[in-house]
Design a protein around this motif. Structure first.
Motif, PDB file in Angstrom:
ATOM      1  N   LEU A  88       2.211 -11.696   7.194  1.00  0.00           N
ATOM      2  CA  LEU A  88       1.933 -10.284   6.927  1.00  0.00           C
ATOM      3  C   LEU A  88       3.231  -9.483   6.844  1.00  0.00           C
ATOM      4  CD1 LEU A  88      -1.149  -9.689   9.255  1.00  0.00           C
ATOM      5  CD2 LEU A  88      -1.161  -9.464   6.773  1.00  0.00           C
ATOM      6  N   ARG A  89       4.187  -9.835   7.714  1.00  0.00           N
ATOM      7  CA  ARG A  89       5.471  -9.117   7.697  1.00  0.00           C
ATOM      8  C   ARG A  89       6.297  -9.479   6.472  1.00  0.00           C
ATOM      9  NH1 ARG A  89       5.120  -9.381  13.397  1.00  0.00           N
ATOM     10  NH2 ARG A  89       5.899 -11.516  13.451  1.00  0.00           N
ATOM     11  N   GLU A  90       6.206 -10.746   6.060  1.00  0.00           N
ATOM     12  CA  GLU A  90       7.006 -11.246   4.949  1.00  0.00           C
ATOM     13  C   GLU A  90       6.625 -10.538   3.641  1.00  0.00           C
ATOM     14  OE1 GLU A  90       6.538 -15.355   2.705  1.00  0.00           O
ATOM     15  OE2 GLU A  90       7.195 -15.645   4.779  1.00  0.00           O
ATOM     16  N   ASP A  91       5.324 -10.565   3.304  1.00  0.00           N
ATOM     17  CA  ASP A  91       4.820  -9.876   2.111  1.00  0.00           C
ATOM     18  C   ASP A  91       3.324  -9.752   2.318  1.00  0.00           C
ATOM     19  OD1 ASP A  91       3.647  -9.236  -0.372  1.00  0.00           O
ATOM     20  OD2 ASP A  91       5.270 -10.189  -1.485  1.00  0.00           O
ATOM     21  N   VAL A  92       2.898  -8.552   2.737  1.00  0.00           N
ATOM     22  CA  VAL A  92       1.521  -8.375   3.201  1.00  0.00           C
ATOM     23  C   VAL A  92       0.491  -8.820   2.170  1.00  0.00           C
ATOM     24  CG1 VAL A  92       1.469  -5.936   2.518  1.00  0.00           C
ATOM     25  CG2 VAL A  92      -0.096  -6.745   4.252  1.00  0.00           C
ATOM     26  N   LEU A  93       0.751  -8.559   0.898  1.00  0.00           N
ATOM     27  CA  LEU A  93      -0.231  -8.890  -0.132  1.00  0.00           C
ATOM     28  C   LEU A  93      -0.092 -10.330  -0.615  1.00  0.00           C
ATOM     29  CD1 LEU A  93      -2.531  -8.128  -2.010  1.00  0.00           C
ATOM     30  CD2 LEU A  93      -0.859  -7.141  -3.591  1.00  0.00           C
ATOM     31  N   MET A  94       1.095 -10.700  -1.065  1.00  0.00           N
ATOM     32  CA  MET A  94       1.261 -11.983  -1.758  1.00  0.00           C
ATOM     33  C   MET A  94       1.414 -13.177  -0.805  1.00  0.00           C
ATOM     34  SD  MET A  94       0.749 -10.956  -4.761  1.00  0.00           S
ATOM     35  CE  MET A  94       1.167 -12.352  -5.819  1.00  0.00           C
ATOM     36  N   SER A  95       1.859 -12.930   0.439  1.00  0.00           N
ATOM     37  CA  SER A  95       1.990 -14.037   1.400  1.00  0.00           C
ATOM     38  C   SER A  95       0.778 -14.166   2.310  1.00  0.00           C
ATOM     39  CB  SER A  95       3.224 -13.850   2.295  1.00  0.00           C
ATOM     40  OG  SER A  95       4.399 -13.876   1.534  1.00  0.00           O
ATOM     41  N   ALA A  96       0.018 -13.090   2.483  1.00  0.00           N
ATOM     42  CA  ALA A  96      -1.064 -13.128   3.470  1.00  0.00           C
ATOM     43  C   ALA A  96      -2.422 -12.755   2.889  1.00  0.00           C
ATOM     44  CB  ALA A  96      -0.722 -12.223   4.654  1.00  0.00           C
TER      45      ALA A  96
ATOM     46  N   VAL B   1      -5.980  -1.561   1.739  1.00  0.00           N
ATOM     47  CA  VAL B   1      -5.575  -2.333   2.918  1.00  0.00           C
ATOM     48  C   VAL B   1      -4.049  -2.395   2.994  1.00  0.00           C
ATOM     49  CG1 VAL B   1      -5.760  -4.551   4.099  1.00  0.00           C
ATOM     50  CG2 VAL B   1      -7.703  -3.676   2.768  1.00  0.00           C
ATOM     51  N   VAL B   2      -3.413  -2.669   1.853  1.00  0.00           N
ATOM     52  CA  VAL B   2      -1.941  -2.732   1.812  1.00  0.00           C
ATOM     53  C   VAL B   2      -1.341  -1.404   2.284  1.00  0.00           C
ATOM     54  CG1 VAL B   2       0.053  -2.947   0.263  1.00  0.00           C
ATOM     55  CG2 VAL B   2      -1.897  -4.515   0.019  1.00  0.00           C
ATOM     56  N   SER B   3      -1.981  -0.298   1.910  1.00  0.00           N
ATOM     57  CA  SER B   3      -1.450   1.036   2.262  1.00  0.00           C
ATOM     58  C   SER B   3      -1.519   1.315   3.765  1.00  0.00           C
ATOM     59  CB  SER B   3      -2.190   2.126   1.490  1.00  0.00           C
ATOM     60  OG  SER B   3      -3.499   2.282   2.005  1.00  0.00           O
ATOM     61  N   LEU B   4      -2.301   0.502   4.511  1.00  0.00           N
ATOM     62  CA  LEU B   4      -2.375   0.678   5.970  1.00  0.00           C
ATOM     63  C   LEU B   4      -1.138   0.115   6.669  1.00  0.00           C
ATOM     64  CD1 LEU B   4      -6.092  -0.425   6.552  1.00  0.00           C
ATOM     65  CD2 LEU B   4      -5.215   1.913   6.367  1.00  0.00           C
ATOM     66  N   PHE B   5      -0.362  -0.703   5.958  1.00  0.00           N
ATOM     67  CA  PHE B   5       0.849  -1.296   6.543  1.00  0.00           C
ATOM     68  C   PHE B   5       2.042  -0.375   6.276  1.00  0.00           C
ATOM     69  CE2 PHE B   5      -2.111  -4.706   6.318  1.00  0.00           C
ATOM     70  CZ  PHE B   5      -1.802  -5.542   7.384  1.00  0.00           C
ATOM     71  N   PRO B   6       3.048  -0.392   7.161  1.00  0.00           N
ATOM     72  CA  PRO B   6       4.159   0.558   7.026  1.00  0.00           C
ATOM     73  C   PRO B   6       4.983   0.333   5.752  1.00  0.00           C
ATOM     74  CG  PRO B   6       4.511  -0.960   8.882  1.00  0.00           C
ATOM     75  CD  PRO B   6       3.140  -1.209   8.378  1.00  0.00           C
ATOM     76  N   GLY B   7       5.537   1.412   5.225  1.00  0.00           N
ATOM     77  CA  GLY B   7       6.431   1.330   4.061  1.00  0.00           C
ATOM     78  C   GLY B   7       5.663   1.365   2.747  1.00  0.00           C
ATOM     79  N   ASP B   8       6.359   1.650   1.665  1.00  0.00           N
ATOM     80  CA  ASP B   8       5.765   1.633   0.333  1.00  0.00           C
ATOM     81  C   ASP B   8       5.806   0.211  -0.187  1.00  0.00           C
ATOM     82  OD1 ASP B   8       5.129   4.272   0.186  1.00  0.00           O
ATOM     83  OD2 ASP B   8       7.027   4.881  -0.742  1.00  0.00           O
ATOM     84  N   TYR B   9       4.655  -0.320  -0.560  1.00  0.00           N
ATOM     85  CA  TYR B   9       4.629  -1.704  -1.033  1.00  0.00           C
ATOM     86  C   TYR B   9       5.253  -1.786  -2.430  1.00  0.00           C
ATOM     87  CZ  TYR B   9       3.149  -6.403  -2.143  1.00  0.00           C
ATOM     88  OH  TYR B   9       3.156  -7.727  -2.492  1.00  0.00           O
ATOM     89  N   PRO B  10       6.186  -2.737  -2.644  1.00  0.00           N
ATOM     90  CA  PRO B  10       6.878  -2.846  -3.939  1.00  0.00           C
ATOM     91  C   PRO B  10       6.064  -3.658  -4.956  1.00  0.00           C
ATOM     92  CG  PRO B  10       7.796  -4.453  -2.397  1.00  0.00           C
ATOM     93  CD  PRO B  10       6.713  -3.707  -1.655  1.00  0.00           C
ATOM     94  N   TYR B  11       5.044  -3.021  -5.542  1.00  0.00           N
ATOM     95  CA  TYR B  11       4.221  -3.738  -6.533  1.00  0.00           C
ATOM     96  C   TYR B  11       5.065  -4.161  -7.732  1.00  0.00           C
ATOM     97  CZ  TYR B  11      -0.122  -2.409  -4.157  1.00  0.00           C
ATOM     98  OH  TYR B  11      -1.132  -2.275  -3.241  1.00  0.00           O
ATOM     99  N   ASP B  12       4.772  -5.372  -8.244  1.00  0.00           N
ATOM    100  CA  ASP B  12       5.354  -5.813  -9.511  1.00  0.00           C
ATOM    101  C   ASP B  12       4.189  -6.310 -10.375  1.00  0.00           C
ATOM    102  OD1 ASP B  12       4.614  -8.303  -8.528  1.00  0.00           O
ATOM    103  OD2 ASP B  12       6.659  -8.928  -8.039  1.00  0.00           O
ATOM    104  N   ALA B  13       4.508  -6.898 -11.533  1.00  0.00           N
ATOM    105  CA  ALA B  13       3.443  -7.287 -12.467  1.00  0.00           C
ATOM    106  C   ALA B  13       2.445  -8.254 -11.815  1.00  0.00           C
ATOM    107  CB  ALA B  13       4.052  -7.919 -13.712  1.00  0.00           C
TER     108      ALA B  13
ATOM    109  N   GLU C 212       0.424  -6.461  -8.964  1.00  0.00           N
ATOM    110  CA  GLU C 212      -0.519  -5.510  -9.583  1.00  0.00           C
ATOM    111  C   GLU C 212      -1.764  -6.254 -10.077  1.00  0.00           C
ATOM    112  OE1 GLU C 212      -0.720  -2.307  -9.915  1.00  0.00           O
ATOM    113  OE2 GLU C 212       1.294  -1.475  -9.660  1.00  0.00           O
ATOM    114  N   LYS C 213      -1.536  -7.426 -10.685  1.00  0.00           N
ATOM    115  CA  LYS C 213      -2.645  -8.223 -11.216  1.00  0.00           C
ATOM    116  C   LYS C 213      -3.564  -8.679 -10.071  1.00  0.00           C
ATOM    117  CE  LYS C 213      -3.265 -12.166 -14.359  1.00  0.00           C
ATOM    118  NZ  LYS C 213      -3.563 -13.305 -13.471  1.00  0.00           N
ATOM    119  N   VAL C 214      -2.954  -9.110  -8.954  1.00  0.00           N
ATOM    120  CA  VAL C 214      -3.728  -9.521  -7.782  1.00  0.00           C
ATOM    121  C   VAL C 214      -4.513  -8.332  -7.215  1.00  0.00           C
ATOM    122  CG1 VAL C 214      -3.439 -10.133  -5.341  1.00  0.00           C
ATOM    123  CG2 VAL C 214      -2.379 -11.530  -7.134  1.00  0.00           C
ATOM    124  N   ALA C 215      -3.854  -7.182  -7.125  1.00  0.00           N
ATOM    125  CA  ALA C 215      -4.525  -5.993  -6.590  1.00  0.00           C
ATOM    126  C   ALA C 215      -5.706  -5.590  -7.472  1.00  0.00           C
ATOM    127  CB  ALA C 215      -3.531  -4.846  -6.453  1.00  0.00           C
ATOM    128  N   ASP C 216      -5.552  -5.749  -8.783  1.00  0.00           N
ATOM    129  CA  ASP C 216      -6.672  -5.470  -9.691  1.00  0.00           C
ATOM    130  C   ASP C 216      -7.810  -6.459  -9.457  1.00  0.00           C
ATOM    131  OD1 ASP C 216      -5.340  -3.353 -10.843  1.00  0.00           O
ATOM    132  OD2 ASP C 216      -4.641  -4.482 -12.587  1.00  0.00           O
TER     133      ASP C 216
END
Length: 268
Positions: free
Chosen positions: A80-88, A156-168, A171-175
């Motif tokens: 979760l600390r490493e990359d909340v979306l893509m690693s966890a 869910v990502v927005s509940l974690f600290p900091g601005d998440y650095p979305y990339d292409a 973004e596709k995963v979040a969609d």
């Protein structure tokens, strides 16, 4: 009450609660949250749905419960600390969905469950798994329910600290993990109960409301007074006594699944 049956289904740990009467019964499958209760055994204790005449099989999420690394949540938290979306978040949801068909076949081989449509239930991130089973698989489902669910992963990502650095790629995963956009498919698949704690994160409450509205007539939204995001006290790994607000959730789920249970012997 019957004691829980524990085991693994195609490598997925489970805690199964049998129905009160013997003989083949319908099957309800659940996925727990990463907050408390964060294991299949703890989720089974929090939401046992004891008066539903069905097998309730609570599956373990990746890296949780029996699949914790070195017996702790530390490795999962590190991801979760490493990359909340893509690693966890994404790998957990993806893996839980991908491993489910084989786990379901194994459950059917191990337990006296009917071969008709199943019920699905998910809490928080497990809610994203239940919704993804509806949106991305052909497994027949008689009814679905989610509790404080990860309806849109961006929230869910927005509940974690900091601005998440979305990339292409992210973004596709979040969609892909925005189930409001898949409401049409979900509406065709099964009736859906959306349970939302009145003290849950505001973004998740808004998403629950949006999903219910988008699914339309086949969805119902139930708000639970006094319920925050977790459904159990910390640490949430071992079974614990049911909290009053969680008992209210359990009652809503039990009523919902009882209402939609397939009639005995009528499978398809």
């Amino acid at each position: 009450m019957h004691s829980p049956v524990t085991g693994t289904a195609a490598g997925v740990p489970f805690t199964a609660l049998p129905p009160a009467s013997p003989g083949p019964a319908p099957l309800i499958v659940t996925w727990h949250m990463l907050d408390a209760p964060r294991s299949d055994a703890a989720f089974a204790a929090a939401l046992p749905m004891n008066d539903v005449p069905a097998w309730r099989v609570h599956l373990g999420m990746p890296m949780c419960g029996a699949r914790m690394v070195d017996g702790s949540m530390a490795a999962g938290l590190e991801l979760l600390r490493e990359d909340v979306l893509m690693s966890a978040l994404w790998p957990f949801v993806w893996q839980a969905t991908e491993e489910f068909p084989a786990a379901l076949a194994s459950i059917r081989a191990q337990l006296p469950v009917e071969d008709g449509p199943i019920g699905v239930l998910g809490g928080s991130l497990g809610g994203a798994v239940a919704l993804r089973v509806l949106a991305h698989t052909e497994i027949p489902v008689f009814a679905a329910a989610v509790v404080n669910a990860a309806v849109r992963i961006r929230s869910v990502v927005s509940l974690f600290p900091g601005d998440y650095p979305y990339d292409a790629e992210s973004e596709k995963v979040a969609d892909d993990l925005d189930f409001v956009t898949k409401a049409g498919v979900i509406a065709e698949r099964a009736p859906l109960l959306v349970v939302s704690g009145e003290q849950d994160h505001p973004a998740l409450r808004a998403d629950a409301s949006d999903l219910t509205a988008a699914v339309g007539a086949r969805a119902e939204l139930v708000a639970i007074p006094g319920l925050a995001h977790p459904l159990a006290d910390e640490p949430g790994i071992e079974p614990a006594p049911q909290l009053p607000q969680t008992r209210a959730v359990d009652a809503q789920l039990s009523t919902w699944f009882r209402r939609h249970l397939p009639e005995p012997g009528r499978h398809h």
